[in-house]
Design a protein around this motif. Structure first.
Motif, mmCIF file in Angstrom:
data_model
loop_
_atom_site.group_PDB
_atom_site.id
_atom_site.type_symbol
_atom_site.label_atom_id
_atom_site.label_comp_id
_atom_site.label_asym_id
_atom_site.label_seq_id
_atom_site.Cartn_x
_atom_site.Cartn_y
_atom_site.Cartn_z
ATOM 1 N N THR A 1 0.831 -1.209 0.000
ATOM 2 C CA THR A 1 0.000 0.000 0.000
ATOM 3 C C THR A 1 0.866 1.260 0.000
ATOM 4 N N ALA B 1 -1.846 0.117 -8.600
ATOM 5 C CA ALA B 1 -2.926 -0.184 -7.655
ATOM 6 C C ALA B 1 -3.867 -1.242 -8.216
ATOM 7 N N LEU C 1 -4.686 -4.621 -6.239
ATOM 8 C CA LEU C 1 -6.049 -4.890 -5.779
ATOM 9 C C LEU C 1 -6.564 -6.215 -6.332
ATOM 10 N N PHE D 1 -5.337 -8.060 -2.815
ATOM 11 C CA PHE D 1 -6.355 -7.694 -1.830
ATOM 12 C C PHE D 1 -7.666 -8.455 -2.027
ATOM 13 N N VAL D 2 -8.141 -8.566 -3.268
ATOM 14 C CA VAL D 2 -9.430 -9.231 -3.517
ATOM 15 C C VAL D 2 -9.403 -10.706 -3.103
#
Length: 285
Positions: A110, A135, A139, A143-144
């Protein structure tokens, strides 16, 4: 044939990252990722290791070993990006603090979104970095899957326990494929940089990164090992995005990124395997 192998290598990377993040999400509850990060001192040291000390070390290395411009840019790109999911597999081999490793990776990746454009604008004037491009990949790939895994863990605990080993095995298979394919496809990059000083610079960079992370990792051997790996394994995805956008015609930039990344994987595999064996010996004792 080479094009097919390149596509297979890229596909293997995607499957490895997604399966690893799903496996981690299915294994831990969300609070377990953030619990180790409540130690503010450790978090600050982690950020300092990756975004302050290592860039300074990189500058020193470039003063000691003057490289061609493209090779130097490749090294700077690797120094600017942190938070690689590949560190998770190495931490798993070491049997270290996996929850801290995931939390650390999320924080580092991040911060990279903000830090990388700023650092590169200072060190390499004229370089444009699109944080949205970086990003998007973070993502979608990190992250997903992690969020999907943790949601399943929260709502369907038994199902999560059943399918987690499947994704873990899938992750193990594809990390092996990634290493073999990239070593086979990019061995010429290693040959190309012989005699340029780049190989020595890359070796110094990876070794110094691990030492910096290890020394700043706090009193616990677990966190020291995790931060050492997290600092040594750089975010090559972010580096590749910038390289393709700004230096697509400069082969040396891409070659240096690949050399640093493959060296880091090889060296950290050796270190993690050694530490893993040490853990087993202690368990037996």
């Amino acid at each position: 044939m080479e094009v097919i192998l390149q596509q297979l290598a890229s596909f293997s990377v995607l499957i490895y990252i997604v399966s690893t993040m799903l496996s981690m999400g299915l294994k831990f509850f969300p609070k377990q990722f953030f619990e180790p990060l409540k130690d503010k001192s450790l978090v600050l040291k982690s950020l300092a290791a990756n975004f302050v000390v290592l860039p300074v070390v990189t500058y020193i290395i470039l003063q000691l070993i003057p490289l061609q411009q493209g090779l130097a840019i490749g090294l700077v790109l690797m120094a600017a990006g942190a938070g690689s999911p590949f560190m998770l597999k190495l931490v798993q081999f070491m049997k270290a603090d996996m929850a801290f490793a995931v939390g650390l990776m999320l924080i580092l990746s991040t911060v990279t979104l903000i830090y990388m454009p700023l650092l590169l604008s200072l060190l390499i004037p004229g370089v444009s970095v699109n944080p949205l491009s970086i990003a998007g990949s973070l993502l979608g790939l990190i992250f997903v899957p992690l969020i999907v895994g943790t949601v399943l863990k929260l709502k369907y605990t038994k199902l999560a326990a059943t399918i987690q080993p499947i994704f873990n095995r899938l992750s193990n298979i594809f990390i092996f494929m990634v290493v073999v394919l990239y070593l086979g496809l990019n061995y010429q990059d290693f040959i190309t940089v012989f005699g340029t000083g780049a190989l020595v610079a890359a070796l110094m960079f990876v070794t110094a990164a691990f030492v910096v992370g290890y020394l700043l990792g706090g009193p616990s051997k677990n966190t020291r090992s995790v931060l050492g790996m997290g600092t040594a394994i750089r975010n090559s995805s972010a580096a590749f995005v910038v390289a393709v956008t700004n230096f697509s015609s400069e082969y040396d930039v891409m070659a240096m990124i690949i050399v640093v990344y493959m060296l880091s994987i090889i060296l950290m595999f050796i270190i993690s395997s050694s530490m893993g064996r040490g853990s087993k010996v202690l368990e037996v004792a």
